[in-house]
Design a protein around this motif. Structure first.
Motif, PDB file in Angstrom:
ATOM      1  N   GLN A 157       0.873  -1.181   0.000  1.00 21.29           N
ATOM      2  CA  GLN A 157       0.000   0.000   0.000  1.00 21.29           C
ATOM      3  C   GLN A 157       0.905   1.225   0.000  1.00 21.29           C
ATOM      4  OE1 GLN A 157      -2.968  -0.234   3.058  1.00 21.29           O
ATOM      5  NE2 GLN A 157      -3.383   1.954   3.033  1.00 21.29           N
ATOM      6  N   THR A 158       0.548   2.242  -0.741  1.00 23.31           N
ATOM      7  CA  THR A 158       1.465   3.372  -0.971  1.00 23.31           C
ATOM      8  C   THR A 158       1.804   4.161   0.275  1.00 23.31           C
ATOM      9  OG1 THR A 158      -0.434   4.760  -1.555  1.00 23.31           O
ATOM     10  CG2 THR A 158       0.723   3.671  -3.359  1.00 23.31           C
ATOM     11  N   THR A 159       0.993   4.030   1.341  1.00 26.93           N
ATOM     12  CA  THR A 159       1.189   4.857   2.529  1.00 26.93           C
ATOM     13  C   THR A 159       1.837   4.112   3.701  1.00 26.93           C
ATOM     14  OG1 THR A 159      -1.108   4.368   3.128  1.00 26.93           O
ATOM     15  CG2 THR A 159      -0.690   6.432   1.984  1.00 26.93           C
ATOM     16  N   LYS A 160       2.318   2.898   3.473  1.00 28.43           N
ATOM     17  CA  LYS A 160       2.923   2.130   4.556  1.00 28.43           C
ATOM     18  C   LYS A 160       4.333   2.623   4.876  1.00 28.43           C
ATOM     19  CE  LYS A 160      -0.294  -0.636   5.834  1.00 28.43           C
ATOM     20  NZ  LYS A 160      -0.878  -0.502   7.179  1.00 28.43           N
ATOM     21  N   GLN A 161       4.814   2.261   6.074  1.00 26.90           N
ATOM     22  CA  GLN A 161       6.153   2.670   6.491  1.00 26.90           C
ATOM     23  C   GLN A 161       7.210   1.799   5.808  1.00 26.90           C
ATOM     24  OE1 GLN A 161       6.932   3.497  10.662  1.00 26.90           O
ATOM     25  NE2 GLN A 161       4.739   3.615  11.078  1.00 26.90           N
ATOM     26  N   ALA A 162       8.242   2.454   5.293  1.00 34.09           N
ATOM     27  CA  ALA A 162       9.291   1.757   4.548  1.00 34.09           C
ATOM     28  C   ALA A 162      10.019   0.729   5.419  1.00 34.09           C
ATOM     29  CB  ALA A 162      10.279   2.765   3.982  1.00 34.09           C
ATOM     30  N   ASP A 163      10.229   1.052   6.696  1.00 31.84           N
ATOM     31  CA  ASP A 163      10.929   0.121   7.591  1.00 31.84           C
ATOM     32  C   ASP A 163      10.174  -1.202   7.716  1.00 31.84           C
ATOM     33  OD1 ASP A 163      12.823   2.034   7.979  1.00 31.84           O
ATOM     34  OD2 ASP A 163      12.136   2.635   9.974  1.00 31.84           O
ATOM     35  N   ASN A 164       8.864  -1.132   7.802  1.00 33.19           N
ATOM     36  CA  ASN A 164       8.060  -2.346   7.924  1.00 33.19           C
ATOM     37  C   ASN A 164       8.076  -3.151   6.625  1.00 33.19           C
ATOM     38  OD1 ASN A 164       7.389  -1.603  10.534  1.00 33.19           O
ATOM     39  ND2 ASN A 164       5.488  -0.612   9.933  1.00 33.19           N
ATOM     40  N   LEU A 165       8.056  -2.461   5.498  1.00 28.02           N
ATOM     41  CA  LEU A 165       8.144  -3.148   4.205  1.00 28.02           C
ATOM     42  C   LEU A 165       9.475  -3.876   4.079  1.00 28.02           C
ATOM     43  CD1 LEU A 165       7.074  -3.769   1.358  1.00 28.02           C
ATOM     44  CD2 LEU A 165       8.072  -1.594   0.607  1.00 28.02           C
ATOM     45  N   LEU A 166      10.545  -3.247   4.544  1.00 26.39           N
ATOM     46  CA  LEU A 166      11.875  -3.849   4.475  1.00 26.39           C
ATOM     47  C   LEU A 166      11.948  -5.131   5.311  1.00 26.39           C
ATOM     48  CD1 LEU A 166      14.796  -3.691   3.512  1.00 26.39           C
ATOM     49  CD2 LEU A 166      15.298  -2.223   5.474  1.00 26.39           C
ATOM     50  N   GLN A 167      11.328  -5.125   6.481  1.00 27.27           N
ATOM     51  CA  GLN A 167      11.301  -6.320   7.327  1.00 27.27           C
ATOM     52  C   GLN A 167      10.591  -7.476   6.628  1.00 27.27           C
ATOM     53  OE1 GLN A 167       9.446  -5.140  10.990  1.00 27.27           O
ATOM     54  NE2 GLN A 167      11.157  -3.879  11.671  1.00 27.27           N
ATOM     55  N   ILE A 168       9.474  -7.167   6.012  1.00 28.34           N
ATOM     56  CA  ILE A 168       8.698  -8.189   5.304  1.00 28.34           C
ATOM     57  C   ILE A 168       9.477  -8.715   4.108  1.00 28.34           C
ATOM     58  CG2 ILE A 168       6.624  -8.537   3.896  1.00 28.34           C
ATOM     59  CD1 ILE A 168       5.223  -6.550   5.841  1.00 28.34           C
ATOM     60  N   ALA A 169      10.111  -7.810   3.366  1.00 29.99           N
ATOM     61  CA  ALA A 169      10.896  -8.209   2.208  1.00 29.99           C
ATOM     62  C   ALA A 169      12.061  -9.110   2.615  1.00 29.99           C
ATOM     63  CB  ALA A 169      11.419  -6.968   1.478  1.00 29.99           C
ATOM     64  N   SER A 170      12.726  -8.776   3.708  1.00 30.21           N
ATOM     65  CA  SER A 170      13.860  -9.575   4.193  1.00 30.21           C
ATOM     66  C   SER A 170      13.414 -10.984   4.563  1.00 30.21           C
ATOM     67  CB  SER A 170      14.502  -8.894   5.406  1.00 30.21           C
ATOM     68  OG  SER A 170      15.021  -7.633   5.057  1.00 30.21           O
ATOM     69  N   HIS A 171      12.243 -11.098   5.172  1.00 32.32           N
ATOM     70  CA  HIS A 171      11.711 -12.410   5.538  1.00 32.32           C
ATOM     71  C   HIS A 171      11.432 -13.244   4.290  1.00 32.32           C
ATOM     72  CE1 HIS A 171       9.464 -15.364   7.929  1.00 32.32           C
ATOM     73  NE2 HIS A 171       8.601 -15.376   6.923  1.00 32.32           N
ATOM     74  N   LEU A 172      10.841 -12.632   3.282  1.00 31.64           N
ATOM     75  CA  LEU A 172      10.523 -13.369   2.052  1.00 31.64           C
ATOM     76  C   LEU A 172      11.784 -13.831   1.335  1.00 31.64           C
ATOM     77  CD1 LEU A 172       7.576 -11.220   0.605  1.00 31.64           C
ATOM     78  CD2 LEU A 172       7.440 -13.493   1.636  1.00 31.64           C
ATOM     79  N   ILE A 173      12.781 -12.976   1.295  1.00 29.93           N
ATOM     80  CA  ILE A 173      14.034 -13.312   0.601  1.00 29.93           C
ATOM     81  C   ILE A 173      14.689 -14.550   1.216  1.00 29.93           C
ATOM     82  CG2 ILE A 173      16.415 -12.519   0.218  1.00 29.93           C
ATOM     83  CD1 ILE A 173      15.223  -9.687  -0.161  1.00 29.93           C
ATOM     84  N   THR A 174      14.560 -14.698   2.525  1.00 30.41           N
ATOM     85  CA  THR A 174      15.199 -15.834   3.205  1.00 30.41           C
ATOM     86  C   THR A 174      14.293 -17.061   3.310  1.00 30.41           C
ATOM     87  OG1 THR A 174      14.508 -14.912   5.344  1.00 30.41           O
ATOM     88  CG2 THR A 174      16.726 -14.362   4.556  1.00 30.41           C
ATOM     89  N   HIS A 175      13.048 -16.948   2.861  1.00 30.09           N
ATOM     90  CA  HIS A 175      12.117 -18.078   2.983  1.00 30.09           C
ATOM     91  C   HIS A 175      11.512 -18.526   1.648  1.00 30.09           C
ATOM     92  CE1 HIS A 175      12.332 -16.829   7.200  1.00 30.09           C
ATOM     93  NE2 HIS A 175      11.857 -18.009   7.511  1.00 30.09           N
ATOM     94  N   CYS A 176      11.914 -17.892   0.568  1.00 34.11           N
ATOM     95  CA  CYS A 176      11.384 -18.256  -0.748  1.00 34.11           C
ATOM     96  C   CYS A 176      12.523 -18.545  -1.715  1.00 34.11           C
ATOM     97  CB  CYS A 176      10.535 -17.121  -1.328  1.00 34.11           C
ATOM     98  SG  CYS A 176       9.113 -16.678  -0.344  1.00 34.11           S
ATOM     99  N   TYR A 177      12.215 -19.366  -2.716  1.00 29.49           N
ATOM    100  CA  TYR A 177      13.194 -19.627  -3.773  1.00 29.49           C
ATOM    101  C   TYR A 177      13.371 -18.380  -4.624  1.00 29.49           C
ATOM    102  CZ  TYR A 177      15.158 -21.377  -8.128  1.00 29.49           C
ATOM    103  OH  TYR A 177      15.938 -21.546  -9.235  1.00 29.49           O
ATOM    104  N   GLU A 178      12.256 -17.714  -4.914  1.00 31.89           N
ATOM    105  CA  GLU A 178      12.306 -16.488  -5.717  1.00 31.89           C
ATOM    106  C   GLU A 178      11.320 -15.482  -5.151  1.00 31.89           C
ATOM    107  OE1 GLU A 178      11.600 -14.883 -10.296  1.00 31.89           O
ATOM    108  OE2 GLU A 178      11.477 -17.023  -9.854  1.00 31.89           O
ATOM    109  N   ALA A 179      11.828 -14.306  -4.809  1.00 35.81           N
ATOM    110  CA  ALA A 179      10.976 -13.239  -4.272  1.00 35.81           C
ATOM    111  C   ALA A 179      11.184 -11.975  -5.100  1.00 35.81           C
ATOM    112  CB  ALA A 179      11.303 -12.968  -2.814  1.00 35.81           C
TER     113      ALA A 179
END
Length: 274
Positions: A157-179
């Motif tokens: 969502q365009t209005t979310k906090q960047a820090d929280n998005l980064l946490q979610i992205a980091s989790h996906l990168i370490t738990h998926c074959y391709e993110a």
């Protein structure tokens, strides 16, 4: 009382554009509120005859219809195109971006994950562009409870906090074959949030001006509270309470992306008079 304004605050590009469209398209209909600020919505109706309609089925032939800044579900837009009406699209370009990404990535077989609020009109619109059922999460904790596939695509969502998005992205990168990670947070939102964060460190009290249903305004309040416990959200000067300012010397003011200058000016005047 000394007042300090945030470096970046108030109307963003998308909102300014939408207001200009509405003012030029008099006696028109918007599907849902054009922006999340009830005072500005009232001004547009009184001065320019721009009215809000929540139900797509109530739109009749011959009307001028403006698509709100948050966008609408794809099915609603396709329905409107079957009617004999004039459609003006005021969807913010930052909102159309995740719509296009979700449509493209879902066609390529990626599991779609949207970081946002399920009930927000922007998120509902983005969800509708996925050809498969997307996952909508509001936090990293929520994501951890969900079984995710090997190939995922993440938008926000365009209005979310960047820090929280980064946490979610980091989790996906370490738990998926391709993110595939797409930073769809609006630049103006990011700038406003950073300005609110810095200002809240320098003042005794923070006043955030904006619609109480506005996601980006709520985010500004949450950010301000991290550094300044005496932070308050007001829609206009009438929400201000005298006791908030007792014993305070410096008041910081910021405003959501849907907040017009005329409301901010009234809030400033009221604070100076307390």
């Amino acid at each position: 009382m000394k007042i300090k304004l945030a470096k970046n605050y108030g109307f963003c590009f998308g909102v300014k554009r939408a207001i200009q469209i509405a003012e030029k398209t008099k006696d028109s209909i918007t599907l849902g509120p054009l922006i999340h600020n009830p005072k500005e919505i009232s001004r547009l109706e009184l001065k320019f005859g721009v009215k809000v309609e929540e139900n797509t089925q109530e739109i009749t032939n011959g009307q001028n219809v403006i698509i709100r800044t948050h966008g609408i579900p794809k099915g609603d837009l396709e329905y409107l195109k079957t009617k004999d009406i004039q459609i003006t699209d005021a969807t913010c370009p930052y909102v159309t971006k995740p719509q296009k990404i979700v449509e493209s990535m879902s066609k390529e077989g990626y599991q779609i994950i949207i970081f946002g609020d399920k009930t927000h009109p922007e998120v509902k619109g983005v969800m509708s562009y996925s050809i498969t059922q997307p996952l909508v999460i509001s936090s990293l904790e929520e994501l951890k409870e969900i079984k995710i596939k090997k190939k995922v695509a993440l938008v926000s969502q365009t209005t979310k906090q960047a820090d929280n998005l980064l946490q979610i992205a980091s989790h996906l990168i370490t738990h998926c074959y391709e993110a595939r990670i797409f930073n769809t947070i609006c630049n103006a939102t990011f700038d406003n949030q950073e300005s609110a964060r810095e200002l809240s460190k320098e003042v005794d009290i923070m006043v955030i001006v904006g619609g109480k249903s506005s996601s980006n305004t709520k985010q500004l309040l949450n950010i301000a509270l991290q550094n300044c416990p005496d932070s308050y959200l007001v829609e206009d000067e009438n929400d201000l309470q005298t006791q908030w300012f007792e014993g305070k010397n410096i008041c910081g003011i910021t405003a959501g992306a849907s907040t017009p200058d005329w409301i901010i000016d009234k809030v400033k005047e009221k604070i100076l008079s307390l």
